[in-house]
Design a protein around this motif. Structure first.
Motif, PDB file in Angstrom:
ATOM      1  N   UNK A 121       0.862  -1.189   0.000  1.00 25.96           N
ATOM      2  CA  UNK A 121       0.000   0.000   0.000  1.00 25.96           C
ATOM      3  C   UNK A 121       0.896   1.235   0.000  1.00 25.96           C
ATOM      4  N   UNK A 122       0.728   2.077  -1.005  1.00 26.37           N
ATOM      5  CA  UNK A 122       1.508   3.311  -1.121  1.00 26.37           C
ATOM      6  C   UNK A 122       0.577   4.497  -0.902  1.00 26.37           C
ATOM      7  N   UNK A 123       0.881   5.316   0.097  1.00 24.89           N
ATOM      8  CA  UNK A 123       0.115   6.522   0.387  1.00 24.89           C
ATOM      9  C   UNK A 123       0.900   7.723  -0.126  1.00 24.89           C
ATOM     10  N   UNK A 124       0.303   8.449  -1.064  1.00 25.80           N
ATOM     11  CA  UNK A 124       0.971   9.585  -1.700  1.00 25.80           C
ATOM     12  C   UNK A 124       0.190  10.855  -1.368  1.00 25.80           C
ATOM     13  N   UNK A 125       0.869  11.824  -0.763  1.00 26.93           N
ATOM     14  CA  UNK A 125       0.239  13.089  -0.368  1.00 26.93           C
ATOM     15  C   UNK A 125       0.885  14.243  -1.119  1.00 26.93           C
ATOM     16  N   UNK A 126       0.050  15.128  -1.664  1.00 24.90           N
ATOM     17  CA  UNK A 126       0.512  16.335  -2.340  1.00 24.90           C
ATOM     18  C   UNK A 126       0.776  17.404  -1.288  1.00 24.90           C
ATOM     19  N   UNK A 127       2.052  17.732  -1.050  1.00 19.39           N
ATOM     20  CA  UNK A 127       2.386  18.721  -0.026  1.00 19.39           C
ATOM     21  C   UNK A 127       2.787  20.058  -0.650  1.00 19.39           C
ATOM     22  N   UNK A 128       2.449  20.265  -1.929  1.00 16.69           N
ATOM     23  CA  UNK A 128       2.657  21.564  -2.561  1.00 16.69           C
ATOM     24  C   UNK A 128       1.399  22.418  -2.381  1.00 16.69           C
ATOM     25  N   UNK A 129       1.416  23.610  -2.934  1.00 16.22           N
ATOM     26  CA  UNK A 129       0.279  24.534  -2.801  1.00 16.22           C
ATOM     27  C   UNK A 129      -0.595  24.565  -4.049  1.00 16.22           C
ATOM     28  N   UNK A 130      -0.332  23.708  -5.008  1.00 17.50           N
ATOM     29  CA  UNK A 130      -1.118  23.689  -6.244  1.00 17.50           C
ATOM     30  C   UNK A 130      -1.540  22.264  -6.556  1.00 17.50           C
ATOM     31  N   UNK A 131      -2.645  22.088  -7.290  1.00 21.94           N
ATOM     32  CA  UNK A 131      -3.093  20.734  -7.629  1.00 21.94           C
ATOM     33  C   UNK A 131      -2.149  20.051  -8.601  1.00 21.94           C
ATOM     34  N   UNK A 132      -2.171  18.724  -8.580  1.00 18.81           N
ATOM     35  CA  UNK A 132      -1.346  17.915  -9.470  1.00 18.81           C
ATOM     36  C   UNK A 132      -2.227  16.974 -10.269  1.00 18.81           C
ATOM     37  N   UNK A 170      -7.680  12.413 -12.850  1.00 21.96           N
ATOM     38  CA  UNK A 170      -6.838  11.990 -11.730  1.00 21.96           C
ATOM     39  C   UNK A 170      -6.081  13.180 -11.143  1.00 21.96           C
ATOM     40  N   UNK A 171      -6.830  14.077 -10.466  1.00 23.46           N
ATOM     41  CA  UNK A 171      -6.224  15.253  -9.857  1.00 23.46           C
ATOM     42  C   UNK A 171      -6.019  15.004  -8.361  1.00 23.46           C
ATOM     43  N   UNK A 172      -4.915  15.516  -7.856  1.00 23.27           N
ATOM     44  CA  UNK A 172      -4.617  15.437  -6.432  1.00 23.27           C
ATOM     45  C   UNK A 172      -4.473  16.859  -5.906  1.00 23.27           C
ATOM     46  N   UNK A 173      -5.445  17.274  -5.112  1.00 20.40           N
ATOM     47  CA  UNK A 173      -5.463  18.631  -4.584  1.00 20.40           C
ATOM     48  C   UNK A 173      -4.403  18.804  -3.488  1.00 20.40           C
ATOM     49  N   UNK A 174      -4.015  20.053  -3.178  1.00 21.57           N
ATOM     50  CA  UNK A 174      -3.014  20.282  -2.133  1.00 21.57           C
ATOM     51  C   UNK A 174      -3.414  19.634  -0.813  1.00 21.57           C
ATOM     52  N   UNK A 175      -2.475  18.939  -0.200  1.00 23.78           N
ATOM     53  CA  UNK A 175      -2.606  18.253   1.092  1.00 23.78           C
ATOM     54  C   UNK A 175      -3.538  17.050   1.036  1.00 23.78           C
ATOM     55  N   UNK A 176      -4.007  16.678  -0.144  1.00 31.69           N
ATOM     56  CA  UNK A 176      -4.816  15.469  -0.282  1.00 31.69           C
ATOM     57  C   UNK A 176      -3.906  14.242  -0.351  1.00 31.69           C
ATOM     58  N   UNK A 177      -4.440  13.098   0.083  1.00 33.05           N
ATOM     59  CA  UNK A 177      -3.700  11.836   0.088  1.00 33.05           C
ATOM     60  C   UNK A 177      -4.461  10.805  -0.729  1.00 33.05           C
ATOM     61  N   UNK A 178      -3.711  10.011  -1.466  1.00 26.73           N
ATOM     62  CA  UNK A 178      -4.307   8.951  -2.289  1.00 26.73           C
ATOM     63  C   UNK A 178      -3.549   7.652  -2.008  1.00 26.73           C
ATOM     64  N   UNK A 179      -4.295   6.543  -1.974  1.00 27.95           N
ATOM     65  CA  UNK A 179      -3.695   5.241  -1.684  1.00 27.95           C
ATOM     66  C   UNK A 179      -3.720   4.357  -2.921  1.00 27.95           C
ATOM     67  N   UNK A 180      -2.579   3.749  -3.200  1.00 23.15           N
ATOM     68  CA  UNK A 180      -2.425   2.820  -4.320  1.00 23.15           C
ATOM     69  C   UNK A 180      -2.066   1.447  -3.750  1.00 23.15           C
ATOM     70  N   UNK A 181      -2.583   0.399  -4.406  1.00 28.92           N
ATOM     71  CA  UNK A 181      -2.386  -0.964  -3.905  1.00 28.92           C
ATOM     72  C   UNK A 181      -1.810  -1.839  -5.010  1.00 28.92           C
TER      73      UNK A 181
END
Length: 417
Positions: free
Chosen positions: A195-206, A241-252
């Protein structure tokens, strides 16, 4: 950002500018109702504003692009691009101009110059331009060192440098967890779930373009982030597949040892390398970034000197009727064993056959398949227990309880049972 040497009059001027993608121009629309004092004045001004979208003047987003107003942030995995210009501000012809650009990090110094050859001469009001690129692979302080050497028309050799200091930030916070698929001795699989938890810690969406796991040579990987929808699979995160600032997504991901390694008990033991994550994203107007983790490692579950697992067991058996199972005994130690098998009856499980028989010698990393017969005298879900292995060389005994569970049913009517 700019730290220079002591002031000195030079014939050449050095300018360095970071190259980044522009941003969409935004404005602050001001509106009012028609009955208010300004009337349609604000609306007319917005319609005449060239930066607004025709027909949608009240939107903050405009049609124009804005050039970067400052150096901005540089994140790990992005490509640092810079424009270097050397301009002859004098009225003299300058000769043998050499422009060199180095990037100093905390661990190394890199030469980024496209060419290390000198320019023969530079006339007044002329310039030498160069664009450098570098994929940032370290976080922390970076210093761009730009050095210029030249010769005046009187033969005097001059030299000066400029330093440009900037910080490289971390764009993502990546955390990993491992889960072993094997929950009891009845399982013969060595599957591992990551399980990989990826969090966007920038100030802009990815925009997450790709998140994949590159397995090591010992494993095959199956991605579990898709949902079957007809002939094509659909991402569990949707089409956008957007990741907003400070959001976390889990991959399996599911990793399974390759057959040639799964059969060798001594190979997948202790700390093993699983693989590495490859993450690709895009930010403002397609600015691309890529990040690869270091090799991920896990501690393989320990099975002791001898591993006992089941290769075959029926799901359901009849009460007081013998049934067959096949055990797999693997020597996980680094020595040869001489094994003896004892079968001990329990309250509900009764073994059929001779207890205390010799199984023979078993070399390191070798295994043997052992068919056994038993029966159950009690209905319901019963636990298979009571096997004991003894290494006659060292007089060491290994006991195995709760090897597996089997459902025992009565083949007759309830009254007859």
């Amino acid at each position: 950002m700019d730290v220079t040497q002591a002031k000195q009059e030079h014939l050449l001027a050095l300018k360095v500018m970071r190259l980044t993608k522009p941003t969409l121009f935004t404005n602050l629309p001001v509106t009012c109702e028609d009955r208010d004092l300004p009337g349609d004045l604000f609306g007319q001004l917005m319609r005449e504003d060239p930066s607004t979208i025709k027909g949608a003047e009240t939107l903050m987003l405009g049609e124009m692009l804005t050039l970067p107003q400052n150096f901005g942030n540089i994140f790990l995995g992005e490509t640092f691009s810079s424009y270097i210009s050397v301009h002859n501000d004098s009225n003299q012809v300058v000769k043998d101009i050499l422009v060199k650009a180095d990037l100093q990090t905390s661990s190394q110094r890199l030469n980024l110059s496209a060419s290390n050859s000198a320019v023969a001469e530079l006339k007044p009001e002329s310039c030498i331009d160069d664009v450098i690129h570098h994929e940032v692979k370290e976080i922390g302080t970076h210093i761009l060192v730009c050095a210029v050497s030249y010769t005046t028309q009187y033969g005097e050799k001059l030299y000066f440098r400029k330093f440009f200091k900037f910080q490289v930030l971390k764009p993502l916070d990546v955390k990993t967890k491992f889960y072993n698929a094997e929950s009891d001795l009845s399982s013969v699989t060595d599957e591992v779930f990551l399980e990989a938890q990826i969090q966007n810690i920038t100030t802009s969406p990815m925009f997450m373009e790709k998140v994949s796991l590159e397995p090591s040579m010992m494993y095959n990987v199956t991605e579990l982030n898709m949902v079957s929808s007809g002939d094509l699979g659909e991402s569990t995160f949707g089409k956008m597949s957007y990741l907003q600032p400070m959001d976390t997504r889990q991959y399996l991901y599911c990793l399974k040892p390759k057959p040639e390694y799964a059969e060798k008990a001594g190979v997948i033991k202790g700390v093993t390398v699983i693989g590495k994550l490859d993450i690709v994203w895009k930010t403002n107007l397609g600015e691309r970034g890529r990040l690869q983790t270091s090799q991920l490692q896990r501690m393989a579950p320990g099975y002791g000197d001898i591993r006992l697992s089941l290769e075959m067991i029926p799901d359901t058996v009849n009460l007081e009727e013998p049934f067959d199972i096949i055990c797999k005994i693997t020597n996980c130690s680094e020595r040869t064993m001489d094994l003896e098998l004892e079968m001990c009856n329990t309250r509900s499980i009764h073994w059929c056959g001779v207890s205390g028989r010799q199984l023979g010698k078993l070399s390191p990393a070798a295994f043997l398949s052992l068919p056994l017969t038993l029966l159950s005298s009690v209905q319901g879900l019963q636990s298979i227990s009571g096997l004991r292995l003894t290494d006659t060389f060292l007089k060491r005994t290994y006991e195995y309880d709760d090897i597996a569970q089997v459902c025992v049913v009565c083949p007759y009517t309830s009254n007859e049972c």
